[in-house]
Design an enzyme around this catalytic site. Structure first.
Site, PDB file in Angstrom:
ATOM      1  N   CYS A   1       5.896  -3.404   1.502  1.00 37.68           N
ATOM      2  CA  CYS A   1       5.822  -2.034   0.972  1.00 37.68           C
ATOM      3  C   CYS A   1       6.643  -1.870  -0.306  1.00 37.68           C
ATOM      4  O   CYS A   1       6.265  -1.126  -1.204  1.00 37.68           O
ATOM      5  CB  CYS A   1       6.256  -1.028   2.028  1.00 37.68           C
ATOM      6  SG  CYS A   1       5.003  -0.837   3.313  1.00 37.68           S
TER       7      CYS A   1
ATOM      8  N   ALA B   1      -3.961  -4.569  17.357  1.00 38.35           N
ATOM      9  CA  ALA B   1      -3.638  -5.624  18.322  1.00 38.35           C
ATOM     10  C   ALA B   1      -3.482  -6.985  17.663  1.00 38.35           C
ATOM     11  O   ALA B   1      -2.744  -7.838  18.149  1.00 38.35           O
ATOM     12  CB  ALA B   1      -4.713  -5.700  19.409  1.00 38.35           C
TER      13      ALA B   1
ATOM     14  N   GLU C   1       4.069   3.655   4.129  1.00 38.25           N
ATOM     15  CA  GLU C   1       4.131   3.741   2.671  1.00 38.25           C
ATOM     16  C   GLU C   1       2.799   3.338   2.039  1.00 38.25           C
ATOM     17  O   GLU C   1       2.295   3.994   1.128  1.00 38.25           O
ATOM     18  CB  GLU C   1       5.235   2.834   2.117  1.00 38.25           C
ATOM     19  CG  GLU C   1       6.626   3.145   2.643  1.00 38.25           C
ATOM     20  CD  GLU C   1       6.993   2.396   3.921  1.00 38.25           C
ATOM     21  OE1 GLU C   1       8.177   2.065   4.079  1.00 38.25           O
ATOM     22  OE2 GLU C   1       6.120   2.151   4.779  1.00 38.25           O
TER      23      GLU C   1
END
Length: 152
Positions: free
Chosen positions: A109, A65, A74
């Site tokens: 990532c 949240a 990943e």
């Protein structure tokens, strides 16, 4: 630096044209995506990485949240591998579903993959379809040229 030399060339291939091991990696990412916890974005992502010794680790995205503490698929897969002692990878697959486009790893990532890419390795990006149709065949270094790291 890698001096601009790329071992891998970006291209789109049909899933059926890929090596069976690469198809398996994509299918593992598709399976991992089913466990994604995405109550806020409803955008599920799955990833799978194959270590140099052939072991496969998968992950899905997990939202929060507060947004910032969420984890991408990943990074989940890499963290699972590292927590079990694996830090060298030979390939990666990332799947999500957007109707008209493929979804490559986000910037964070890409940098996370770069951390564990002493050598460039392929990254396969596909839609989460059974089976996928088109696959973007790229690599860590192509996704993040001159990424932040200490090149040897």
């Amino acid at each position: 630096m890698n001096n601009g030399a790329h071992k891998y060339v970006d291209c789109i291939k049909k899933f059926s044209e890929l090596d069976p091991a690469d198809c398996e990696l994509i299918e593992t990412a598709i399976s991992a995506r089913k466990f994604a916890y995405v109550p806020y974005s409803n955008f599920a992502v799955g990833a799978a990485l194959r270590t140099k010794c052939g072991k496969v680790f998968s992950g899905c995205n997990v939202e929060n949240a507060a947004f910032t503490p969420g984890a991408c698929a990943e990074r989940t897969a890499i963290s699972k591998a590292v927590s079990e002692g694996y830090k060298e990878f030979e390939s990666c697959a990332v799947v999500a579903y957007q109707k008209d486009t493929l979804t490559p790893p986000c910037g964070v990532c890409r940098q996370f993959l770069m951390e564990f890419a002493a050598e460039d390795f392929p990254v396969y990006v596909a839609r989460a379809e059974d089976p996928p149709n088109e696959v973007l065949c790229t690599s860590v270094y192509n996704l993040l040229p001159n990424g932040f790291r200490n090149f040897k």
